[in-house]
Write a protein that holds these residues in place. Sequence first.
Motif, PDB file in Angstrom:
ATOM      1  N   ASP A  65       0.927  -1.394  -0.486  1.00 40.22           N
ATOM      2  CA  ASP A  65       0.212   0.231   0.129  1.00 40.22           C
ATOM      3  C   ASP A  65       0.718   1.425   0.297  1.00 40.22           C
ATOM      4  OD1 ASP A  65      -2.071  -1.322   0.172  1.00 40.22           O
ATOM      5  OD2 ASP A  65      -2.198  -1.305   2.683  1.00 40.22           O
ATOM      6  N   VAL A  66       1.722   1.680  -1.285  1.00 40.81           N
ATOM      7  CA  VAL A  66       2.934   2.595  -1.487  1.00 40.81           C
ATOM      8  C   VAL A  66       1.412   3.427  -2.473  1.00 40.81           C
ATOM      9  CG1 VAL A  66       4.667   3.264  -2.174  1.00 40.81           C
ATOM     10  CG2 VAL A  66       4.712   0.864  -1.372  1.00 40.81           C
ATOM     11  N   PHE A  67       1.578   4.984  -1.370  1.00 46.79           N
ATOM     12  CA  PHE A  67       1.577   5.841  -2.097  1.00 46.79           C
ATOM     13  C   PHE A  67       2.386   7.161  -1.753  1.00 46.79           C
ATOM     14  CE2 PHE A  67      -2.220   4.155  -0.050  1.00 46.79           C
ATOM     15  CZ  PHE A  67      -3.164   2.961  -1.691  1.00 46.79           C
ATOM     16  N   PRO A  68       2.074   8.305  -2.628  1.00 47.03           N
ATOM     17  CA  PRO A  68       3.165   8.961  -2.957  1.00 47.03           C
ATOM     18  C   PRO A  68       2.405   9.785  -1.701  1.00 47.03           C
ATOM     19  CG  PRO A  68       1.938   9.191  -4.854  1.00 47.03           C
ATOM     20  CD  PRO A  68       1.370   8.048  -4.008  1.00 47.03           C
ATOM     21  N   TRP A  94       7.597   9.054   4.445  1.00 44.90           N
ATOM     22  CA  TRP A  94       7.783   9.749   5.785  1.00 44.90           C
ATOM     23  C   TRP A  94       7.247   9.261   7.496  1.00 44.90           C
ATOM     24  CZ3 TRP A  94      12.139  10.587   6.740  1.00 44.90           C
ATOM     25  CH2 TRP A  94      13.567  11.205   6.276  1.00 44.90           C
ATOM     26  N   GLU A  95       5.612   8.303   6.696  1.00 44.81           N
ATOM     27  CA  GLU A  95       4.831   8.290   7.609  1.00 44.81           C
ATOM     28  C   GLU A  95       4.799   6.317   7.874  1.00 44.81           C
ATOM     29  OE1 GLU A  95       0.356   8.475   7.553  1.00 44.81           O
ATOM     30  OE2 GLU A  95       0.445  10.409   7.205  1.00 44.81           O
ATOM     31  N   LEU A 129       8.979  15.495  10.415  1.00 50.12           N
ATOM     32  CA  LEU A 129       9.591  15.070   9.046  1.00 50.12           C
ATOM     33  C   LEU A 129       7.735  14.516   8.542  1.00 50.12           C
ATOM     34  CD1 LEU A 129      12.899  14.315   8.146  1.00 50.12           C
ATOM     35  CD2 LEU A 129      11.593  15.959   6.889  1.00 50.12           C
ATOM     36  N   LYS A 130       7.619  13.658   9.882  1.00 46.98           N
ATOM     37  CA  LYS A 130       6.102  13.511   9.707  1.00 46.98           C
ATOM     38  C   LYS A 130       5.226  14.453   9.360  1.00 46.98           C
ATOM     39  CE  LYS A 130       3.720  10.108  12.061  1.00 46.98           C
ATOM     40  NZ  LYS A 130       2.910   9.308  13.449  1.00 46.98           N
ATOM     41  N   GLN A 131       5.481  15.222  10.742  1.00 44.10           N
ATOM     42  CA  GLN A 131       4.456  16.678  10.629  1.00 44.10           C
ATOM     43  C   GLN A 131       4.365  17.395   9.556  1.00 44.10           C
ATOM     44  OE1 GLN A 131       5.125  18.202  14.236  1.00 44.10           O
ATOM     45  NE2 GLN A 131       4.517  16.677  15.820  1.00 44.10           N
TER      46      GLN A 131
END
Length: 149
Positions: free
Chosen positions: A105-108, A112-113, A142-144
Amino acid sequence: FFTGAVDGVVNGDVYQESNGPTDCYAAISQVDRLQSEPESIRKWREEQKERLEQLDANSRKQEAEWKEKAIKELEEWYARQDEKLQKTKASNRAAEEAFVNDAEDVFPGTEWERVAQLCDFNPKSSKQAKDVSRMRSVLISLKQAPLVR
């Protein structure tokens, strides 16, 4: 000729030293000496011999018990190790299956999540000795707010 093991020559006969009596008369004299011992010493020798035999029997019995106990403990340890191994294999398989499902389940924009899911952000559970607080703060930021390309 000379052999090196010769201890002495008496009247032309060669004698060698040994640990026990070498002729019959010496053996008989030793038996006579043992028979001429006082009754108390003979009794003490017999009691000592019985006591030593009993101690030997007890030590052999105790050694056998220890061996049995060690075998049982070793079998229990192997059973526990096998159980741990089976649990670890099951948890690893489940984690691998979840990881493979998540990798599909890879989405652009979700990179970072996914990185944050693989990182442990709890400083108390970290077993590392190095200070990773700066890296942790960078990953959280970077996650935020992910970088935009």
